[in-house]
Design an enzyme around this catalytic site. Structure first.
Site, PDB file in Angstrom:
ATOM      1  N   HIS A 239       0.874  -1.175   0.000  1.00  0.00           N
ATOM      2  CA  HIS A 239       0.000   0.000   0.000  1.00  0.00           C
ATOM      3  C   HIS A 239       0.921   1.238   0.000  1.00  0.00           C
ATOM      4  O   HIS A 239       2.010   1.194   0.579  1.00  0.00           O
ATOM      5  CB  HIS A 239      -0.819   0.143   1.283  1.00  0.00           C
ATOM      6  CG  HIS A 239      -1.658  -1.019   1.708  1.00  0.00           C
ATOM      7  ND1 HIS A 239      -1.161  -2.122   2.345  1.00  0.00           N
ATOM      8  CD2 HIS A 239      -3.001  -1.214   1.647  1.00  0.00           C
ATOM      9  CE1 HIS A 239      -2.150  -2.954   2.643  1.00  0.00           C
ATOM     10  NE2 HIS A 239      -3.279  -2.435   2.231  1.00  0.00           N
TER      11      HIS A 239
ATOM     12  N   ASP B  72       2.384   2.032   3.365  1.00  0.00           N
ATOM     13  CA  ASP B  72       3.405   1.141   3.946  1.00  0.00           C
ATOM     14  C   ASP B  72       4.822   1.645   3.714  1.00  0.00           C
ATOM     15  O   ASP B  72       5.741   1.256   4.429  1.00  0.00           O
ATOM     16  CB  ASP B  72       3.363  -0.253   3.281  1.00  0.00           C
ATOM     17  CG  ASP B  72       2.002  -0.904   3.353  1.00  0.00           C
ATOM     18  OD1 ASP B  72       1.218  -0.561   4.251  1.00  0.00           O
ATOM     19  OD2 ASP B  72       1.736  -1.784   2.502  1.00  0.00           O
TER      20      ASP B  72
ATOM     21  N   ASP C 247      -4.656 -13.349  10.661  1.00  0.00           N
ATOM     22  CA  ASP C 247      -3.573 -13.278   9.660  1.00  0.00           C
ATOM     23  C   ASP C 247      -2.347 -14.120  10.042  1.00  0.00           C
ATOM     24  O   ASP C 247      -1.204 -13.640   9.947  1.00  0.00           O
ATOM     25  CB  ASP C 247      -3.138 -11.818   9.435  1.00  0.00           C
ATOM     26  CG  ASP C 247      -4.172 -10.997   8.669  1.00  0.00           C
ATOM     27  OD1 ASP C 247      -4.899 -11.571   7.848  1.00  0.00           O
ATOM     28  OD2 ASP C 247      -4.245  -9.770   8.899  1.00  0.00           O
TER      29      ASP C 247
ATOM     30  N   ASP D 110      -0.553 -12.585   2.972  1.00  0.00           N
ATOM     31  CA  ASP D 110      -1.103 -11.509   3.810  1.00  0.00           C
ATOM     32  C   ASP D 110      -1.118 -12.085   5.230  1.00  0.00           C
ATOM     33  O   ASP D 110      -2.171 -12.375   5.787  1.00  0.00           O
ATOM     34  CB  ASP D 110      -2.498 -11.122   3.315  1.00  0.00           C
ATOM     35  CG  ASP D 110      -2.986  -9.821   3.937  1.00  0.00           C
ATOM     36  OD1 ASP D 110      -2.330  -9.336   4.875  1.00  0.00           O
ATOM     37  OD2 ASP D 110      -4.023  -9.304   3.492  1.00  0.00           O
TER      38      ASP D 110
HETATM   39  C1  XLS Z   1      -7.150  -6.733   5.568  1.00  0.00           C
HETATM   40  C2  XLS Z   1      -6.819  -6.996   4.171  1.00  0.00           C
HETATM   41  C3  XLS Z   1      -5.698  -6.145   3.591  1.00  0.00           C
HETATM   42  C4  XLS Z   1      -5.712  -6.212   2.096  1.00  0.00           C
HETATM   43  C5  XLS Z   1      -4.970  -5.110   1.420  1.00  0.00           C
HETATM   44  O1  XLS Z   1      -7.825  -7.501   6.236  1.00  0.00           O
HETATM   45  O2  XLS Z   1      -6.560  -8.356   4.022  1.00  0.00           O
HETATM   46  O3  XLS Z   1      -4.487  -6.534   4.131  1.00  0.00           O
HETATM   47  O4  XLS Z   1      -5.217  -7.429   1.636  1.00  0.00           O
HETATM   48  O5  XLS Z   1      -5.483  -3.861   1.727  1.00  0.00           O
HETATM   49 NI    NI Z   2      -5.722  -9.294   2.373  1.00  0.00          NI
HETATM   50 NI    NI Z   3      -7.183  -9.604   5.893  1.00  0.00          NI
END
Ligand code: XLS
Ligand code: NI
Ligand code: NI
Length: 437
Positions: free
Chosen positions: A101, A104, A309, A339
């Site tokens: 992003h 980031d 995550d 991710d």
């Molecule tokens: C958040 C999302 C984010 C997207 C990108 O939950 O997974 O990380 O992949 O903005």
């Molecule tokens: Ni994501």
């Molecule tokens: Ni996510």
């Protein structure tokens, strides 16, 4: 030249399944051929910027646990150092792609012009690093959820000036993605949803979101960006109700706004689970609707009800993921984006490497299992045979709109139809899956 962050180490080697070296791949062998294609070209791994180089290890009860030399990354010098370490990690892992992003990679400012200037500088730094390392961009995206200006949404904000700011930001981020030869552009609607109906006009917000996405697609064509535009569904978190709930909901939205042939989906394991689905359900649904694009791989904690995550660690789960992806012809421009983030007590630099090594190995093992399921053929053949009755002329006529309910009724009576159930054989099929895992 090394930044020294990871010490003095070489790119992670493939040593085979018997290796006991934690800094080696046991299954991910980029050049190994699977169904006639190199493993690297099947999996198309991407390492993300945000979880690895931005998130400081905070949770709702505690602050930063990671001590990184580029923190707090609030100036360009620290941002450049962060980029040095990021590209070093992509190369050590031999990941072909990365994702990021705008937020980031550079300091965050109030003024759009200041943000844009820094983003352009980072774009040039990335272009040079991509050239030097061979690492490519799977996708870029705009962060329209962290800064407080977006607290009530971006495209769905009640304030039209926020809508405009968000549009300007997507324009820059898509153009940066395009100039770095990014293969996709992602929109995750981080705050496109609502907390309470008491302050929300649902029809108005749907109209805003539809118009916004149409502008994104118009701009893509205008600048000649040929990558996919991906929507990433998620049912809740951060907002209580997110509009892009799951794949089926996103498809309805795309249809409603005339975008079903323009936009595909980036499906995330943890988001599928939050929506009460399995990952493979979401992938197979997208494939059936013709909008499968890419995946964000991770896993949730099944007890917590939160998008945790975590790195994937179950071959049986991920094997079915790749099974349905391979059944759909594999990734086109999409790929497997990690991710995923460390647990907050995993504070050492090599924890970052080991997390990805393990995740990449799980995916590689799962890919091999999925390919074996397809090549051996029992599972796909079973499904084909189960629907074989639909090949008859009468069944085809029913599907093609050549029969009415009156016709069906007449035939059922005339032939005294008494259909007999057959076994769905679920346990048999589950046993077959387990042969490959
Ligand atoms: C958040 C999302 C984010 C997207 C990108 O939950 O997974 O990380 O992949 O903005
Ligand atoms: Ni994501
Ligand atoms: Ni996510």
């Amino acid at each position: 030249m090394s930044t020294g962050f990871f010490g003095d180490i070489d790119p992670i080697p493939f040593e085979g399944p018997d290796s006991r070296n934690p800094m080696a791949f046991r299954h991910y062998d980029p050049d190994q051929m699977v169904m006639g294609k190199r493993m690297e070209d099947h999996l198309r791994f991407a390492v993300c910027y945000w979880h690895n180089f931005v998130w400081p290890g905070t949770d709702p009860f505690g602050g930063q646990t990671f001590d990184r030399p580029w923190f707090p990354a609030n100036n360009m010098e620290l941002s450049r150092h962060k980029a040095d370490v990021a590209f070093e990690m992509f190369s050590l892992l031999r990941a072909p792609y990365f994702t990021f992003h705008d937020f980031d990679v550079k300091p965050d400012h109030d003024s759009f012009a200041d943000n844009h200037r820094d983003l352009m500088e980072m774009r040039d730094i990335f272009a040079a690093k991509m050239q030097a390392t061979g690492v490519k961009l799977l996708w870029g995206t705009a962060n329209m959820f962290s800064n407080r200006r977006f607290m009530a949404g971006a495209a769905t904000n009640p304030n039209p000036d926020v809508f405009a700011y968000a549009g300007a930001l997507v324009k820059s981020c898509m153009e940066v993605t395009h100039s770095l030869d990014g293969e996709n552009y992602v929109l995750w609607g981080g705050r496109e949803g609502y907390e309470t109906l008491l302050n929300t006009d649902l029809a108005q917000e749907d109209a805003q979101m539809g118009r916004f996405l149409n502008m994104v697609v118009e701009h893509k064509h205008k600048i000649g960006f040929t990558g996919q535009i991906l929507i990433e569904p998620k049912p809740q978190e951060p907002t209580k109700h997110q509009y892009d709930f799951d794949v089926a909901t996103v498809y309805g939205f795309l249809k409603r706004h005339g975008l079903e042939n323009e936009v595909t989906v980036n499906i995330e394991q943890g988001h599928a689970i939050l929506a009460g689905h399995t990952f493979e359900h979401e992938i197979a649904t997208a494939a059936a609707l013709g909008i499968f694009g890419s995946i964000d791989i991770n896993r949730n904690d099944y007890q917590s009800g939160w998008d945790t995550d975590q790195f994937p660690n179950s071959v049986s789960e991920v094997a079915l993921t790749y099974y349905y992806i391979l059944q759909n012809g594999g990734f086109g421009a999409g790929g497997t984006n990690f991710d995923a983030k460390l647990r907050r007590q995993s504070i050492e630099p090599d924890d970052l490497l080991m997390a990805h090594i393990g995740g990449m190995d799980i995916c590689a093992q799962a890919l091999k299992a999925a390919a074996a399921m397809i090549e051996e053929g029992t599972l796909p053949d079973f499904v084909r045979d189960r629907y074989a009755g639909w090949q008859s002329a009468e069944a085809q006529a029913m599907l093609a709109g050549e029969r009415s309910l009156d016709d069906l009724s007449a035939r059922v009576l005339a032939e005294d139809l008494q259909p007999q159930p057959v076994s769905g054989r679920q346990e048999y099929l589950e046993n077959i899956v387990n042969r490959y895992i």
